[in-house]
Design a protein around this motif. Structure first.
Motif, PDB file in Angstrom:
ATOM      1  N   VAL A 148      48.424  39.143  45.085  1.00 30.74           N
ATOM      2  CA  VAL A 148      48.506  40.501  45.582  1.00 30.74           C
ATOM      3  C   VAL A 148      49.300  40.445  46.948  1.00 30.74           C
ATOM      4  O   VAL A 148      49.800  41.562  47.357  1.00 30.74           O
ATOM      5  N   LEU A 149      49.891  39.288  47.325  1.00 33.39           N
ATOM      6  CA  LEU A 149      50.901  39.372  48.410  1.00 33.39           C
ATOM      7  C   LEU A 149      52.042  40.090  48.264  1.00 33.39           C
ATOM      8  O   LEU A 149      52.532  40.024  47.077  1.00 33.39           O
ATOM      9  N   GLY A 150      52.528  40.569  49.262  1.00 35.29           N
ATOM     10  CA  GLY A 150      53.891  41.297  49.027  1.00 35.29           C
ATOM     11  C   GLY A 150      53.769  43.050  49.295  1.00 35.29           C
ATOM     12  O   GLY A 150      52.502  43.364  49.968  1.00 35.29           O
ATOM     13  N   ASP A 151      54.678  43.671  49.053  1.00 33.25           N
ATOM     14  CA  ASP A 151      54.596  45.165  49.394  1.00 33.25           C
ATOM     15  C   ASP A 151      54.413  45.936  48.056  1.00 33.25           C
ATOM     16  O   ASP A 151      55.006  45.748  46.963  1.00 33.25           O
ATOM     17  N   TRP A 152      53.535  46.899  48.016  1.00 33.19           N
ATOM     18  CA  TRP A 152      53.010  47.756  47.221  1.00 33.19           C
ATOM     19  C   TRP A 152      53.340  49.301  47.391  1.00 33.19           C
ATOM     20  O   TRP A 152      53.001  49.902  48.506  1.00 33.19           O
ATOM     21  N   ILE A 184      51.704  49.758  50.862  1.00 33.53           N
ATOM     22  CA  ILE A 184      50.730  48.565  51.393  1.00 33.53           C
ATOM     23  C   ILE A 184      51.379  47.511  51.626  1.00 33.53           C
ATOM     24  O   ILE A 184      52.036  47.020  50.666  1.00 33.53           O
ATOM     25  N   HIS A 185      51.518  46.675  52.805  1.00 34.75           N
ATOM     26  CA  HIS A 185      51.970  45.358  52.782  1.00 34.75           C
ATOM     27  C   HIS A 185      50.941  44.411  53.094  1.00 34.75           C
ATOM     28  O   HIS A 185      50.042  44.687  53.863  1.00 34.75           O
ATOM     29  N   LEU A 186      50.776  43.564  51.987  1.00 35.72           N
ATOM     30  CA  LEU A 186      49.851  42.484  52.078  1.00 35.72           C
ATOM     31  C   LEU A 186      50.209  41.202  52.373  1.00 35.72           C
ATOM     32  O   LEU A 186      51.152  40.697  51.536  1.00 35.72           O
ATOM     33  N   THR A 187      50.039  40.613  53.412  1.00 35.03           N
ATOM     34  CA  THR A 187      50.279  39.166  53.938  1.00 35.03           C
ATOM     35  C   THR A 187      48.998  38.282  53.999  1.00 35.03           C
ATOM     36  O   THR A 187      47.977  38.668  53.898  1.00 35.03           O
TER      37      THR A 187
END
Length: 119
Positions: A24-28, A43-46
């Motif tokens: 799920v890491l990354g931009d969504w 959504i930005h997941l880091t």
């Protein structure tokens, strides 16, 4: 012997949860439809110190970098909460997408996220 087995199980389960985070890491990118109109959300997941961190952008509202207070991804389910606006998200990772719902102010909206392709 039992202690060693328990320790190995704990480390193995931690390893799997960190590997799951990588999915799920990354931009969504997604869109919600509200009575006020459609809104694109990003959504930005880091990850920092093995913990997920999320921020959200709502370009139509000129709102960027809104920080999620809690983020978790377990067994294919992404959960996020933003206290400041009383918003929550819960979605299931399925076939490279996250299918879920955004909840805020007593209302629920479909919010299906697709990973932003790098240019």
């Amino acid at each position: 012997m039992k202690f060693i087995t328990t320790v190995l199980l704990v480390f193995t389960s931690l390893s799997f949860s960190f590997q799951d985070n990588a999915k799920v890491l990354g931009d969504w990118n997604g869109k919600i439809t509200t009575p006020q109109g459609d809104f694109e959300l990003v959504i930005h997941l880091t990850e920092k110190d093995k913990a997920l961190i999320a921020t959200m952008d709502s370009p139509a509202q000129n709102a960027y970098g809104l920080v999620m207070d809690t983020v978790s991804y377990k067994e294919g389910v992404l959960k996020m909460k933003m206290e400041a606006i009383g918003g929550t998200y819960e979605g299931t990772f399925k076939e490279g997408k996250i299918i879920g719902k955004w909840n805020q102010a007593g209302m629920s909206f479909d919010l299906n996220l697709e990973k932003v392709k790098k240019k």
